[in-house]
Motif scaffolding. Structure first.
Motif, mmCIF file in Angstrom:
data_model
loop_
_atom_site.group_PDB
_atom_site.id
_atom_site.type_symbol
_atom_site.label_atom_id
_atom_site.label_comp_id
_atom_site.label_asym_id
_atom_site.label_seq_id
_atom_site.Cartn_x
_atom_site.Cartn_y
_atom_site.Cartn_z
ATOM 1 N N VAL A 1 41.425 51.458 34.072
ATOM 2 C CA VAL A 1 41.142 51.853 32.691
ATOM 3 C C VAL A 1 41.183 53.371 32.560
ATOM 4 O O VAL A 1 41.716 53.918 31.574
ATOM 5 N N GLU A 2 40.659 54.064 33.556
ATOM 6 C CA GLU A 2 40.648 55.529 33.503
ATOM 7 C C GLU A 2 42.064 56.104 33.515
ATOM 8 O O GLU A 2 42.344 57.090 32.834
ATOM 9 N N ARG A 3 42.967 55.484 34.278
ATOM 10 C CA ARG A 3 44.329 56.006 34.390
ATOM 11 C C ARG A 3 45.245 55.546 33.259
ATOM 12 O O ARG A 3 46.304 56.135 33.035
ATOM 13 N N ALA B 1 34.002 44.434 30.141
ATOM 14 C CA ALA B 1 33.043 44.684 29.066
ATOM 15 C C ALA B 1 32.109 45.836 29.416
ATOM 16 O O ALA B 1 31.691 46.608 28.548
ATOM 17 N N GLY B 2 31.774 45.955 30.705
ATOM 18 C CA GLY B 2 30.870 47.014 31.132
ATOM 19 C C GLY B 2 31.528 48.375 31.244
ATOM 20 O O GLY B 2 30.839 49.388 31.387
ATOM 21 N N CYS B 3 32.860 48.392 31.188
ATOM 22 C CA CYS B 3 33.593 49.667 31.229
ATOM 23 C C CYS B 3 33.756 50.163 29.800
ATOM 24 O O CYS B 3 34.513 49.579 29.007
ATOM 25 N N GLY B 4 33.048 51.205 29.433
ATOM 26 C CA GLY B 4 32.982 51.636 28.044
ATOM 27 C C GLY B 4 34.324 51.892 27.376
ATOM 28 O O GLY B 4 34.480 51.627 26.184
ATOM 29 N N GLY B 5 35.306 52.371 28.120
ATOM 30 C CA GLY B 5 36.578 52.710 27.489
ATOM 31 C C GLY B 5 37.599 51.600 27.507
ATOM 32 O O GLY B 5 38.711 51.780 26.983
ATOM 33 N N ALA B 6 37.268 50.437 28.079
ATOM 34 C CA ALA B 6 38.260 49.378 28.236
ATOM 35 C C ALA B 6 38.681 48.781 26.896
ATOM 36 O O ALA B 6 39.878 48.634 26.611
ATOM 37 N N VAL B 7 37.705 48.411 26.070
ATOM 38 C CA VAL B 7 38.030 47.762 24.793
ATOM 39 C C VAL B 7 38.780 48.709 23.853
ATOM 40 O O VAL B 7 39.814 48.336 23.288
ATOM 41 N N PRO B 8 38.312 49.946 23.645
ATOM 42 C CA PRO B 8 39.103 50.860 22.800
ATOM 43 C C PRO B 8 40.514 51.110 23.352
ATOM 44 O O PRO B 8 41.468 51.237 22.583
ATOM 45 N N ALA B 9 40.636 51.160 24.679
ATOM 46 C CA ALA B 9 41.965 51.373 25.272
ATOM 47 C C ALA B 9 42.880 50.189 24.997
ATOM 48 O O ALA B 9 44.076 50.354 24.739
ATOM 49 N N ALA B 10 42.302 48.977 25.053
ATOM 50 C CA ALA B 10 43.103 47.784 24.766
ATOM 51 C C ALA B 10 43.557 47.772 23.312
ATOM 52 O O ALA B 10 44.701 47.404 23.010
ATOM 53 N N VAL B 11 42.689 48.164 22.416
ATOM 54 C CA VAL B 11 43.065 48.231 21.000
ATOM 55 C C VAL B 11 44.182 49.251 20.798
ATOM 56 O O VAL B 11 45.161 49.007 20.091
ATOM 57 N N LYS B 12 44.058 50.389 21.455
ATOM 58 C CA LYS B 12 45.065 51.433 21.317
ATOM 59 C C LYS B 12 46.423 50.991 21.876
ATOM 60 O O LYS B 12 47.474 51.404 21.392
ATOM 61 N N ALA C 1 36.953 50.113 16.749
ATOM 62 C CA ALA C 1 38.050 50.914 17.306
ATOM 63 C C ALA C 1 39.353 50.706 16.553
ATOM 64 O O ALA C 1 40.373 51.287 16.922
ATOM 65 N N GLY C 2 39.325 49.864 15.506
ATOM 66 C CA GLY C 2 40.529 49.660 14.699
ATOM 67 C C GLY C 2 41.314 48.410 15.042
ATOM 68 O O GLY C 2 42.507 48.323 14.748
ATOM 69 N N LEU C 3 40.651 47.415 15.638
ATOM 70 C CA LEU C 3 41.353 46.202 16.060
ATOM 71 C C LEU C 3 41.977 45.447 14.889
ATOM 72 O O LEU C 3 43.116 44.985 14.979
ATOM 73 N N ALA C 4 41.239 45.321 13.798
ATOM 74 C CA ALA C 4 41.720 44.497 12.687
ATOM 75 C C ALA C 4 43.053 45.010 12.153
ATOM 76 O O ALA C 4 44.001 44.236 11.940
#
Length: 441
Positions: free
Chosen positions: A314-316, A346-357, A392-395
């Motif tokens: 996720v970081e990379r 879920a515990g990785c804070g940036g994972a969900v926003p990164a997936a949306v992006k 994060a803008g998923l919709a």
């Protein structure tokens, strides 16, 4: 009548008017459009299958391909018969090269050039066969030398000599494989093998086809342990070779137990390759191995989660594009199939926003993998991950997928995920989150 004969390994074309020495003509530039050919460059070619530069006079000006049936126009220009006949059949009464008007559309077979071409190509085939035989014999000799080598320095040097010959040499690779080089190199990976020998053996194995004997030898605990050490402590080149070897073993060996043979230390080495920003070329092969491991079994996926792959990937992901982005999301999608993997994402804070992006950003394949990750975590933890994704803008991104030219299953998944996320919002608030225009509403 002209006749062909071979004199002192040099092809000559004899006729009443002239004697043409093919080798001399090429060397002196007669066949190269006025430019002298470089015989040293041809002699230094490293691959037996490399194409030697065909003399320009052998190339049809229309197709830019070597001619097989050359014919000459009244202007003195030579073309491949079928190409110039097609040109003339279209009503073009000009010479394609000079654009002169033709006073005669008859074509004359260029027998001299045709025989010269046949001689040149025959000579090239002979050189290739000889080079392949020489390279193959050298490879067989080096394999035998490796078999007889003693001591770590002797074995390491024999492996380096063999690797130097194998790179880019198809004939050498074939000869070495037939001589059992892969199994021999794999057998050298053991509990008492030095890193110098192990690195040289990994470099050889990375360019050789792995037979069943070699793959089985590489799955021995001692071999896996040494590969893990090299992945964690070796140079960037050594780690790249080890990753390629492991990737091929996992991809070619059947059975779910293969993934379980890989130690946590080896998986940690692969994750370290993903993390290392200094060696960017190492990330893609490491991700391919992790993806292959995740496809093996649930225990393998749990092991990948245990070595901290989720956080590092996720970081990379922010700086990746193309293959690395696709493979990174593919690994996360595979891990999201397990409860432990979903919890780690879920515990990785940036994972969900990164997936949306990632949706509708890199490629359709990347969109599909990121959507699979979002589906898994939002379904298992809708109140936490679902709300975070919508914020994060998923919709809005899902609406873009639905309206795009993506595959139907992808659109269907997007519609279902959009419906799932809408359950936790009031209608007017969710519409605002979608950032819908009046027309779309």
């Amino acid at each position: 009548m002209p006749e062909m004969r071979q004199m002192a390994a040099t092809w000559r074309l004899e006729s009443r008017a002239q004697v043409v020495d093919v080798a001399s003509a090429v060397r002196d530039g007669v066949l190269g459009g006025g430019e002298k050919a470089d015989p040293a460059a041809a002699a230094a070619a490293t691959a037996a299958e490399d194409e030697e530069e065909v003399p320009a006079v052998f190339i049809c000006p229309i197709s830019l391909e070597p001619m097989t049936d050359p014919v000459t126009l009244c202007t003195g220009q030579t073309y491949e018969r079928r190409n110039i006949q097609r040109w003339l059949a279209m009503g073009r009464m000009t010479c394609p090269t000079t654009m002169q008007e033709l006073w005669d559309d008859a074509v004359t077979p260029n027998g001299t050039l045709r025989q010269l071409m046949q001689a040149w190509f025959a000579q090239r085939r002979q050189r290739r066969r000889k080079r392949a035989e020489d390279v193959g014999g050298r490879a067989a000799a080096l394999v035998e030398a490796l078999r007889k080598a003693e001591g770590k320095r002797g074995k390491a040097q024999a492996l380096r000599d063999l690797h130097q010959l194998l790179v880019g040499q198809g004939a050498a690779v074939k000869a070495a494989a037939e001589g059992g080089a892969a199994g021999l190199a794999a057998s050298l990976l053991g509990p008492f093998t030095s890193h110098e020998v192990g690195s040289a053996a990994a470099a050889v194995l990375a360019v050789l086809p792995l037979d069943r004997e070699a793959r089985r030898a590489l799955l021995r605990p001692a071999a896996v342990s040494l590969l893990a050490d090299l992945l964690n402590e070796g140079s960037a080149e050594t780690r790249l070779c080890c990753a390629r070897v492991v990737e091929r073993v996992i991809g070619e060996e059947e059975g779910e137990g293969v993934g379980e043979c890989l130690s946590l230390s080896l998986l940690a080495g692969l994750v370290r390759m993903v993390k290392d920003r200094r060696a960017g070329e190492c990330a893609a092969p490491a991700l391919r191995v992790l993806r292959a491991v995740c496809g093996r079994s649930r225990r393998a996926r749990a092991a990948v989660v245990a070595v901290g792959a989720v956080g590092q990937i996720v970081e990379r992901l922010r700086g990746w594009g193309g293959e690395c982005a696709e493979m990174g999301w593919a690994v996360l999608a595979a891990l999201a199939e397990e409860e432990g993997g979903r919890a780690a994402i879920a515990g990785c804070g940036g994972a969900v926003p990164a997936a949306v992006k990632a949706l509708m950003t890199v490629s359709e394949a990347c969109t599909g993998e990121a959507l699979a990750v979002l589906w898994a975590v939002c379904r298992s933890s809708p109140e936490e991950c679902g709300l975070r994704a919508v914020e994060a803008g998923l919709a809005a991104k899902l609406l873009l997928v639905i309206q795009s030219g993506c595959a139907a299953p992808l659109k269907q998944s997007s519609a279902e995920l959009l419906k799932l996320c809408s359950l936790y919002y009031a209608a007017d608030l969710f519409v605002a989150k979608c950032r819908l225009t009046a027309t779309i509403q």
